[in-house]
Design a protein around this motif. Structure first.
Motif, PDB file in Angstrom:
ATOM      1  N   PRO A 178      79.199  46.030  54.080  1.00 59.41           N
ATOM      2  CA  PRO A 178      79.801  47.081  53.245  1.00 59.41           C
ATOM      3  C   PRO A 178      81.294  47.179  53.502  1.00 59.41           C
ATOM      4  O   PRO A 178      81.776  46.824  54.579  1.00 59.41           O
ATOM      5  CB  PRO A 178      79.074  48.354  53.708  1.00 59.41           C
ATOM      6  CG  PRO A 178      78.664  48.062  55.109  1.00 59.41           C
ATOM      7  CD  PRO A 178      78.370  46.587  55.174  1.00 59.41           C
ATOM      8  N   HIS A 179      82.008  47.647  52.506  1.00 61.88           N
ATOM      9  CA  HIS A 179      83.456  47.769  52.619  1.00 61.88           C
ATOM     10  C   HIS A 179      83.840  49.182  53.063  1.00 61.88           C
ATOM     11  O   HIS A 179      83.141  50.148  52.780  1.00 61.88           O
ATOM     12  CB  HIS A 179      84.121  47.463  51.277  1.00 61.88           C
ATOM     13  CG  HIS A 179      83.856  46.086  50.774  1.00 61.88           C
ATOM     14  ND1 HIS A 179      84.122  45.686  49.490  1.00 61.88           N
ATOM     15  CD2 HIS A 179      83.327  44.995  51.393  1.00 61.88           C
ATOM     16  CE1 HIS A 179      83.791  44.423  49.327  1.00 61.88           C
ATOM     17  NE2 HIS A 179      83.297  43.981  50.471  1.00 61.88           N
ATOM     18  N   VAL A 180      84.956  49.293  53.764  1.00 60.55           N
ATOM     19  CA  VAL A 180      85.447  50.616  54.152  1.00 60.55           C
ATOM     20  C   VAL A 180      85.906  51.351  52.906  1.00 60.55           C
ATOM     21  O   VAL A 180      86.219  50.748  51.866  1.00 60.55           O
ATOM     22  CB  VAL A 180      86.591  50.517  55.177  1.00 60.55           C
ATOM     23  CG1 VAL A 180      86.121  49.782  56.436  1.00 60.55           C
ATOM     24  CG2 VAL A 180      87.818  49.842  54.576  1.00 60.55           C
ATOM     25  N   ALA A 181      85.979  52.668  52.993  1.00 60.13           N
ATOM     26  CA  ALA A 181      86.297  53.489  51.822  1.00 60.13           C
ATOM     27  C   ALA A 181      87.730  53.284  51.344  1.00 60.13           C
ATOM     28  O   ALA A 181      87.994  53.228  50.138  1.00 60.13           O
ATOM     29  CB  ALA A 181      86.052  54.960  52.151  1.00 60.13           C
ATOM     30  N   ASP A 182      88.674  53.182  52.280  1.00 58.54           N
ATOM     31  CA  ASP A 182      90.087  53.033  51.931  1.00 58.54           C
ATOM     32  C   ASP A 182      90.572  51.678  52.384  1.00 58.54           C
ATOM     33  O   ASP A 182      90.843  51.453  53.566  1.00 58.54           O
ATOM     34  CB  ASP A 182      90.915  54.141  52.585  1.00 58.54           C
ATOM     35  CG  ASP A 182      92.403  54.007  52.289  1.00 58.54           C
ATOM     36  OD1 ASP A 182      92.755  53.232  51.368  1.00 58.54           O
ATOM     37  OD2 ASP A 182      93.213  54.662  52.970  1.00 58.54           O
ATOM     38  N   VAL A 281      87.322  45.441  55.758  1.00 61.27           N
ATOM     39  CA  VAL A 281      88.539  46.224  55.510  1.00 61.27           C
ATOM     40  C   VAL A 281      89.271  45.731  54.269  1.00 61.27           C
ATOM     41  O   VAL A 281      89.833  46.549  53.522  1.00 61.27           O
ATOM     42  CB  VAL A 281      89.457  46.184  56.737  1.00 61.27           C
ATOM     43  CG1 VAL A 281      90.817  46.815  56.434  1.00 61.27           C
ATOM     44  CG2 VAL A 281      88.804  46.919  57.909  1.00 61.27           C
ATOM     45  N   TYR A 282      89.254  44.427  53.985  1.00 61.23           N
ATOM     46  CA  TYR A 282      90.118  43.900  52.931  1.00 61.23           C
ATOM     47  C   TYR A 282      89.439  43.096  51.834  1.00 61.23           C
ATOM     48  O   TYR A 282      90.082  42.783  50.829  1.00 61.23           O
ATOM     49  CB  TYR A 282      91.215  43.041  53.568  1.00 61.23           C
ATOM     50  CG  TYR A 282      92.202  43.865  54.351  1.00 61.23           C
ATOM     51  CD1 TYR A 282      93.008  44.806  53.722  1.00 61.23           C
ATOM     52  CD2 TYR A 282      92.307  43.726  55.730  1.00 61.23           C
ATOM     53  CE1 TYR A 282      93.906  45.578  54.444  1.00 61.23           C
ATOM     54  CE2 TYR A 282      93.213  44.493  56.454  1.00 61.23           C
ATOM     55  CZ  TYR A 282      94.004  45.417  55.812  1.00 61.23           C
ATOM     56  OH  TYR A 282      94.888  46.181  56.530  1.00 61.23           O
ATOM     57  N   SER A 283      88.179  42.754  51.972  1.00 61.58           N
ATOM     58  CA  SER A 283      87.540  41.928  50.947  1.00 61.58           C
ATOM     59  C   SER A 283      87.289  42.751  49.682  1.00 61.58           C
ATOM     60  O   SER A 283      86.715  43.840  49.743  1.00 61.58           O
ATOM     61  CB  SER A 283      86.214  41.379  51.473  1.00 61.58           C
ATOM     62  OG  SER A 283      85.655  40.474  50.547  1.00 61.58           O
ATOM     63  N   PRO A 284      87.696  42.258  48.503  1.00 59.02           N
ATOM     64  CA  PRO A 284      87.485  43.005  47.262  1.00 59.02           C
ATOM     65  C   PRO A 284      86.052  42.892  46.776  1.00 59.02           C
ATOM     66  O   PRO A 284      85.261  42.089  47.279  1.00 59.02           O
ATOM     67  CB  PRO A 284      88.460  42.328  46.289  1.00 59.02           C
ATOM     68  CG  PRO A 284      88.527  40.920  46.784  1.00 59.02           C
ATOM     69  CD  PRO A 284      88.421  40.996  48.283  1.00 59.02           C
ATOM     70  N   ASP A 285      85.731  43.693  45.762  1.00 56.13           N
ATOM     71  CA  ASP A 285      84.367  43.690  45.233  1.00 56.13           C
ATOM     72  C   ASP A 285      84.082  42.476  44.359  1.00 56.13           C
ATOM     73  O   ASP A 285      82.974  41.948  44.365  1.00 56.13           O
ATOM     74  CB  ASP A 285      84.115  44.967  44.414  1.00 56.13           C
ATOM     75  CG  ASP A 285      84.107  46.219  45.268  1.00 56.13           C
ATOM     76  OD1 ASP A 285      83.709  46.120  46.454  1.00 56.13           O
ATOM     77  OD2 ASP A 285      84.500  47.282  44.769  1.00 56.13           O
ATOM     78  N   GLU A 286      85.086  42.046  43.598  1.00 63.15           N
ATOM     79  CA  GLU A 286      84.867  40.982  42.625  1.00 63.15           C
ATOM     80  C   GLU A 286      85.604  39.710  43.026  1.00 63.15           C
ATOM     81  O   GLU A 286      86.757  39.759  43.450  1.00 63.15           O
ATOM     82  CB  GLU A 286      85.336  41.423  41.234  1.00 63.15           C
ATOM     83  CG  GLU A 286      84.585  42.626  40.692  1.00 63.15           C
ATOM     84  CD  GLU A 286      83.099  42.355  40.509  1.00 63.15           C
ATOM     85  OE1 GLU A 286      82.749  41.177  40.216  1.00 63.15           O
ATOM     86  OE2 GLU A 286      82.307  43.294  40.658  1.00 63.15           O
TER      87      GLU A 286
END
Length: 350
Positions: A178-182, A281-286
């Motif tokens: 999962p990615h961090v919120a910010d 921390v830095y990987s985007p969703d798409e």
């Protein structure tokens, strides 16, 4: 690698007259980049590259006080003491074989792998690779002292502790994080969000645990390939910092042959934790669209990286060539990831 021309040693000596950071917190990438340039047939470009790069570097910071075997713990993680640390490590490698020094300090420093966005461990990996494969000339041993000293001064523990205990491959485990919120934040603030990110620890610990040292080596090799491949699709999330998700574990992998085998599994765990943290921390969703297939050789890809000039792009390309070399028929995705970095990172010696 042309280790006989003297170019690498000359370059290291030039760089050892500068500090490990500049502009307040940016890491000096010079020693890592020149090692990669010389290794991949670009020795003729090194001094011209350095002429530009060193113009922005700063002098070696002032000493604060001598470190000893009795007081070094109080200075661990204190960047103000970086020159003291370098002097202390220089004495260590002057008095004992460098492998013995590395074996003693590796487990002490490994929990701080996140320090300075993993640049110190990457610098250690480049230094060790040269010592193992090209010879133990004085400037190369001195570079190891500089790298270890920088790591000790920037030693920073992650706010999470991960112990792989699942069944997932690195590729699968990275995709499930999962990615961090910010994500529009600094490395430090991004890493601080990990403990509160729902499901992060469970996902990180889903990586398959190694069964023995050889398995740890193989798992780490697979992690380097997975993070390099992932950059091709997701490097646009943060083009520079996501480079480290691949180059940091590769630095650890390069160091393993110089370490006692009982340190290999803990090294995998630390490298995985760092890569997983940066991914979240830095990987985007798409992902980005797949690039048009090319026919460049590894040598041609590195020539492009050298012409591009950015140290991060050079280092990712260096790692991509490692990944490609481990595959019988090469690795087009790894080479494409290197070319992607040349598109995403601003060209120039910076």
């Amino acid at each position: 690698m042309d280790a006989t021309s003297g170019t690498l040693d000359e370059a290291l000596e030039r760089l050892h007259a500068t500090g490990p950071e500049f502009r307040g917190f940016l890491s000096n990438h010079g020693p890592m980049a020149v090692e990669a340039l010389v290794r991949h047939g670009q020795a003729g470009t090194v001094h011209r590259w350095l002429d530009v790069y060193t113009s922005q570097l700063e002098e070696v910071p002032s000493t604060q006080g001598a470190l000893t075997d009795a007081n070094w713990q109080e200075a661990l993680g204190d960047p103000r003491r970086v020159t003291d640390w370098t002097a202390y490590m220089a004495r260590q490698v002057a008095e004992r074989p460098w492998r013995a020094v590395l074996a003693e300090w590796w487990p002490r420093l490994l929990p701080g792998i996140a320090g300075a966005a993993t640049h110190p461990v990457i610098r250690v990996g480049h230094a060790v690779r040269t010592l193992l494969e090209e010879g133990e000339e004085g400037p190369r041993i001195a570079e190891l002292a500089h790298a270890l000293g920088y790591w000790a001064a920037r030693h920073t523990t992650l706010p999470v502790s991960v112990r792989p205990r699942g069944t997932a491959s690195p590729t699968t485990a990275l995709a499930a994080l999962p990615h961090v919120a910010d994500q529009q934040t600094s490395v430090v603030k991004g890493l601080a969000q990990l403990p509160g990110t729902e499901g992060w620890l469970t996902a990180a610990e889903a990586l398959r645990a190694p069964q023995d040292p050889e398995d740890a080596y193989d798992r780490l090799t697979a992690l380097v390939a997975a993070t390099t491949h992932r950059y091709l699709d997701y490097g646009h999330g943060e083009a520079v910092l996501l480079v480290h998700a691949a180059t940091a574990p590769n630095a650890v992998l390069r160091t393993l042959p110089a370490l006692p085998r009982d340190l290999w599994a803990p090294s995998l765990a630390a490298a995985w934790t760092a890569s997983a943290a940066l991914t979240s921390v830095y990987s985007p969703d798409e992902p980005l669209p797949a690039p048009t297939a090319g026919t460049l050789t590894p040598e041609e890809v590195f020539e492009r990286a050298a012409a591009h000039g950015d140290a991060h792009a050079i280092k990712l390309t260096d790692t991509a060539l490692d990944v490609a070399a481990r595959t019988a028929d090469g690795d087009d995705r790894a080479l494409a990831a290197a070319l992607r970095s040349l598109e995403l990172i601003t060209p120039g010696v910076d």
